[in-house]
Design a protein around this motif. Structure first.
Motif, PDB file in Angstrom:
ATOM      1  N   VAL A 123      15.611  -6.511  -6.501  1.00  0.00           N
ATOM      2  CA  VAL A 123      14.574  -5.507  -6.271  1.00  0.00           C
ATOM      3  C   VAL A 123      14.193  -5.505  -4.792  1.00  0.00           C
ATOM      4  CG1 VAL A 123      12.221  -4.782  -6.811  1.00  0.00           C
ATOM      5  CG2 VAL A 123      13.651  -5.762  -8.591  1.00  0.00           C
ATOM      6  N   GLY A 124      14.058  -4.327  -4.230  1.00  0.00           N
ATOM      7  CA  GLY A 124      13.495  -4.164  -2.901  1.00  0.00           C
ATOM      8  C   GLY A 124      12.189  -3.399  -2.997  1.00  0.00           C
ATOM      9  N   VAL A 125      11.151  -3.892  -2.347  1.00  0.00           N
ATOM     10  CA  VAL A 125       9.835  -3.248  -2.403  1.00  0.00           C
ATOM     11  C   VAL A 125       9.293  -3.097  -0.988  1.00  0.00           C
ATOM     12  CG1 VAL A 125       9.221  -4.016  -4.732  1.00  0.00           C
ATOM     13  CG2 VAL A 125       8.756  -5.509  -2.798  1.00  0.00           C
ATOM     14  N   ARG A 126       8.568  -1.995  -0.782  1.00  0.00           N
ATOM     15  CA  ARG A 126       7.940  -1.745   0.508  1.00  0.00           C
ATOM     16  C   ARG A 126       6.720  -0.877   0.283  1.00  0.00           C
ATOM     17  NH1 ARG A 126       7.927   1.838   4.865  1.00  0.00           N
ATOM     18  NH2 ARG A 126       9.149   3.368   3.679  1.00  0.00           N
ATOM     19  N   ASP A 127       5.646  -1.198   1.003  1.00  0.00           N
ATOM     20  CA  ASP A 127       4.395  -0.460   0.828  1.00  0.00           C
ATOM     21  C   ASP A 127       3.943   0.096   2.169  1.00  0.00           C
ATOM     22  OD1 ASP A 127       2.124   0.577  -0.398  1.00  0.00           O
ATOM     23  OD2 ASP A 127       0.943  -1.199   0.082  1.00  0.00           O
ATOM     24  N   ALA A 132       5.843 -10.109  -0.218  1.00  0.00           N
ATOM     25  CA  ALA A 132       5.504 -11.190  -1.144  1.00  0.00           C
ATOM     26  C   ALA A 132       4.397 -10.761  -2.105  1.00  0.00           C
ATOM     27  CB  ALA A 132       5.082 -12.437  -0.375  1.00  0.00           C
ATOM     28  N   GLU A 133       3.389 -10.053  -1.581  1.00  0.00           N
ATOM     29  CA  GLU A 133       2.299  -9.590  -2.444  1.00  0.00           C
ATOM     30  C   GLU A 133       2.811  -8.599  -3.479  1.00  0.00           C
ATOM     31  OE1 GLU A 133      -1.522  -9.822   0.586  1.00  0.00           O
ATOM     32  OE2 GLU A 133      -0.130  -8.136   0.724  1.00  0.00           O
ATOM     33  N   LEU A 134       3.693  -7.719  -3.069  1.00  0.00           N
ATOM     34  CA  LEU A 134       4.235  -6.736  -4.002  1.00  0.00           C
ATOM     35  C   LEU A 134       5.099  -7.399  -5.074  1.00  0.00           C
ATOM     36  CD1 LEU A 134       5.219  -3.864  -1.549  1.00  0.00           C
ATOM     37  CD2 LEU A 134       3.354  -3.825  -3.214  1.00  0.00           C
ATOM     38  N   ASP A 157       0.680  -1.928  -5.938  1.00  0.00           N
ATOM     39  CA  ASP A 157       0.123  -2.430  -4.685  1.00  0.00           C
ATOM     40  C   ASP A 157      -1.335  -2.840  -4.874  1.00  0.00           C
ATOM     41  OD1 ASP A 157      -1.459  -0.139  -4.586  1.00  0.00           O
ATOM     42  OD2 ASP A 157      -0.264   0.831  -3.026  1.00  0.00           O
ATOM     43  N   GLY A 158      -1.934  -3.319  -3.795  1.00  0.00           N
ATOM     44  CA  GLY A 158      -3.289  -3.847  -3.886  1.00  0.00           C
ATOM     45  C   GLY A 158      -4.326  -2.822  -4.276  1.00  0.00           C
ATOM     46  N   SER A 159      -4.032  -1.541  -4.074  1.00  0.00           N
ATOM     47  CA  SER A 159      -4.985  -0.489  -4.442  1.00  0.00           C
ATOM     48  C   SER A 159      -4.851  -0.067  -5.889  1.00  0.00           C
ATOM     49  CB  SER A 159      -4.777   0.727  -3.531  1.00  0.00           C
ATOM     50  OG  SER A 159      -3.585   1.414  -3.866  1.00  0.00           O
TER      51      SER A 159
END
Length: 822
Positions: free
Chosen positions: A729-733, A740-742, A797-799
């Motif tokens: 998995v690749g994640v980007r915000d 790491a948080e994602l 994400d954090g939101s």
């Protein structure tokens, strides 16, 4: 490059020398040596096919374009796992339009020797307009009450303003009605994920509230037990928790049925242990829960024996015929003790024996049922041929329980078990079952190319629905994806009634029940939504569809008008009449469902007509306009902007966001950023017009913070011979969350698509949380040679905004179906 050289004077064919599977993905060329004075010959290089895909919108429709390399003879396009078209001439294209919701598109390029699959492309189609072709019978409407649920399985009405929803992985969500009448977003009130085994069809599949819920708060749940390990034997339980007014208290857990777990329950020689519900495999588990009029708890349990072998080799299904094994049955127990109750056919002693708990037996998977007077209406999911509805009388005579014949019978006919009359057959017990006179289904319908998976519903009683369907029984089918009706005279055969919703609209119902408002509600496990089936002779009526808002005009004139009050002098006293004004419930003129919040500039009375002019004391002034409705939004951060000549109020999900003057002087004070989860949200806007010359108003919203980007890549498009399937998995915000948080809030979900003909139904298979990469082991046990694996990933994400990847398809070596068909 693979090559083949033929000696002079010889001939051969490729299959005899070089199987296609051994040259997959390689360049190919044939060399012919010199012969009889002829020069040697080398053919042109045959390039392996490669394919990529893009999808572009085209005036309300979509065009899928496949870009290929190498030798390609044709391209097959698939939408949501089903072939949608074949193009045999480049450029390779598919023109199509799809219903609202999320769709995936994938292409397979077919070459002379092999074929290859592209990566999938995700397409999200907005919700259609009110007058679109909805696939719902005239006068009916399937409305989204609330979405944003994750694999919801069942629901229980806990009061006029509270619905509890179970989710497959072990979560329980509460959906509450707010003061304005809208239903709030789901709120988690219990987490059983560490206790629930949720692979394949297992999970938290049933929920019911006690008849005395208002006083005791008792809530009952059914689930397979996560006992750790990788074996195929487990146990199952029905448990009780207490609602404390805010949540289900984890400390109040009480096991009602299934206190014996582990090997003491599921070892072959221990399955008859009292108060044990064994599970062999990961499907046909404990499911629906309900209460009869006497307050007894009814528990549905499937045969708990679906493993990847043909029926004739699944000997554990015969447990359905053994009253001492609590599978393939509906149990009736005392909710306090879990013991059987007097009146059960084989009740004896204190009711602690397994047979004392049994009300009806010989069922394959009584996934959903409903109490209808002194009868129980059961939907029993079939194997290969039929889905059936059984009517069970709750007042059973003493003796053997009512027996519906599984696995010896499916519907009213024999299942394919060979010669059961042979004393040496492991199925010999079925000879007496078939001869002894079992109960016949009240109604059965055949499987289609999509198979079948019935969801028993509810009788359509009362006067809310039209006479054509009144008192008919509404049921759904999760695989065939429909909502239909049937007449079910108790003691007689059922007859089909009018269809209600077809596959474009039904949403794959897994639970159908009477909602707290008297309408029939349903749950779609894959849309993650609660739906409501309404009917009206008028369209659009007072309740607007999701995506529309009801606009109304209100009178602010008259003797009690705030604009006539005397306020103390001060720099802001001119604003006081607005802040003190609340719109009356009464309206002027007609209400209308509209698609935007907008009042064009006017100095008149926009609701007035020649036949009904504005005759108030201040015509054209002192009025209010309200817009209220529901919109379905992707998760993210939204900027709401209001603009009006005077005072405006804005509420999102009944939270006051803006309550002030709103002309251009206030610039950024009219803009508000709100973080929203994916789902249906209520939007309410009010505009107050006093004595200014011109009235105008508008409100808009746009997403300014996007959900995280999620990309899922599998190591290959085929499942390895040992059943392993690697993924990453690749994640980007864009909004700033770290990788790491994602990843901590990322899950990868595997689904098994089980094909029957050209269609399929989906079995949730497995999910992994919190990992960047991994390898999962999969099999096609639900249907050898007739299925494939579809994976997707999502991250929050954090939101609270959720991003989801396009899916990846993985094929089994013998799974020549859907996008995997060569």
């Amino acid at each position: 490059m693979a090559s083949l050289t033929l000696p002079a004077g010889t001939s051969t064919t490729f299959p005899a020398v070089l199987p296609a599977s051994e040259v997959r993905g390689q360049e190919l060329r044939v060399h012919l040596s010199a012969y009889d004075g002829l020069d040697p010959i080398a053919t042109a290089v045959l390039q392996p096919p490669r394919v990529s895909l893009l999808v572009r919108p085209e005036q309300g429709a979509y065009t899928a374009v496949a870009q290929t390399e190498g030798q390609v003879d044709a391209v097959r396009f698939f939408v949501d796992g089903v072939v949608a078209g074949v193009d045999a001439v480049p450029p390779w294209e598919l023109d199509a339009s799809w219903g609202s919701g999320r769709h995936d598109v994938v292409a397979r390029a077919v070459g002379p020797v092999e074929s290859v699959l592209s990566r999938a492309v995700d397409v999200v189609v907005p919700v259609g307009a009110v007058d679109s072709d909805t696939g719902v019978a005239a006068g009916f409407r399937l409305e989204t009450v609330q979405s944003g649920l994750v694999l919801p399985t069942s629901a229980a009405v806990a009061g006029p303003d509270l619905v509890l929803v179970s989710e497959k992985d072990g979560g329980v969500q509460a959906i509450s009605r707010e003061e304005g009448g809208e239903w709030a977003l789901p709120r988690e009130v219990l987490d059983l994920r560490d206790l629930v085994f949720d692979e394949a069809d297992s999970g938290l599949n049933g929920i019911a509230v006690d008849p005395g819920f208002a006083e005791n708060g008792y809530t009952y749940l059914s689930h397979a037990v996560d006992e750790g390990g990788d074996g195929d034997r487990r146990s199952q339980q029905v448990v009780r928790y207490r609602w404390d007014g805010t949540r289900l208290d984890p400390a109040s857990r009480h096991v009602v049925v299934g206190s014996v777990t582990g090997p003491d329950c599921h070892d072959r020689d221990r399955v008859r242990t009292p108060d044990c519900i064994p599970l062999y495999g990961a499907a046909h588990t404990v499911g629906d829960l309900a209460f009869d009029a006497a307050g007894n708890l009814l528990v549905g349990v499937g045969d708990s024996a679906l493993v990847p072998v043909p029926l004739k080799d699944r000997h554990e299904t015969l447990w359905s015929q053994d009253p001492e094994v609590l599978v393939g049955k509906i149990l009736r127990v005392d909710p306090r003790t879990g013991h059987g109750v007097p009146g059960n056919p084989m009740y004896a002693g204190d009711g602690s024996a397994n047979s004392s708990r049994v009300l009806v037996m010989g069922l394959r998977n009584p996934f959903r049922f409903v109490v209808d007077g002194d009868h129980l209406v059961v939907g029993d999911v079939g194997e290969e041929a039929y889905e059936e509805i059984d009517i069970v009388h709750l007042d059973q005579p003493a003796g053997p329980p009512a027996n519906y014949g599984w696995p010896c019978l499916e519907g009213s006919g024999p299942s394919p078990l060979g010669d059961v009359s042979d004393p040496g057959s492991p199925w010999h017990a079925c000879a007496s079952v078939r001869a002894s006179g079992t109960e016949a289904p009240a109604y059965a319908y055949a499987h289609t190319s999509e198979g079948g998976s019935i969801t028993a519903g509810v009788p359509m009683t009362g006067n809310r629905y039209p006479p054509a369907v009144r008192d008919l029984f509404l049921y759904g089918d999760y695989s065939q994806n429909h909502l239909r009706t049937v007449s079910l005279p108790h003691g007689g055969e059922g007859n089909p009634g009018p269809p209600i919703a077809e596959s474009r609209a039904a949403g794959g119902p897994v639970k159908i029940f009477e909602g707290p408002d008297g309408w029939v509600w349903s749950i779609s496990i894959y849309a993650g939504a609660l739906q409501r089936l309404t009917w009206s002779a008028d369209t659009p009526g007072d309740v607007c569809a999701v995506g529309q808002l009801r606009r109304a005009y209100h009178d602010l004139d008259g003797p009690d008008s705030t604009f006539d009050r005397d306020y103390p002098d001060g720099p802001w006293s001119w604003l006081q009449p607005y802040s003190d004004t609340h719109l009356p419930t009464a309206t002027m003129g007609s209400t209308e469902c509209v698609s935007e919040v907008r009042l064009e500039p006017t100095s008149g009375s926009p609701w007035a007509t020649d036949d009904a002019p504005d005759v108030r004391d201040h015509p054209g002034d002192r009025f209010g306009v309200s817009w209220r409705g529901r919109v379905e939004l992707e998760g993210g951060t939204y900027r709401f902007a209001v603009r009006g000549s005077e005072w405006m109020r804005l509420r999102v999900d009944d939270e006051l966001v803006h309550d002030f003057y709103s002309n251009d002087f206030w610039t950024d004070a009219r803009h508000h950023d709100v973080v929203l989860q994916a789902g249906v949200h209520s939007v309410g806007v009010e505009y107050l017009h006093g004595d200014q010359d011109l009235a105008y108003a508008s409100a808009t919203w746009e997403r300014i913070g996007v959900p995280p980007e999620v990309v899922l890549v599998t190591g290959r498009t085929e499942v390895a011979p040992d059943g392993s399937l690697s993924w990453e998995v690749g994640v980007r915000d864009a909004d700033g969350d770290s990788e790491a948080e994602l990843l901590e809030r990322t899950r990868v979900v595997a689904e098994f698509l089980h094909y029957n003909g050209v269609g399929f139904h989906v079995h949730p298979y497995r999910q992994v949380s919190g990992a960047r990469s991994g390898t999962m082991h999969v099999d096609d046990g639900h249907g050898a040679g007739s299925g494939l694996i579809r994976l997707w990933a999502e991250s929050v994400d954090g939101s609270g905004a959720t991003g989801r990847s396009a899916p990846s398809y993985a094929c089994f070596s013998d799974g020549d179906v859907g996008p995997c068909a060569d």
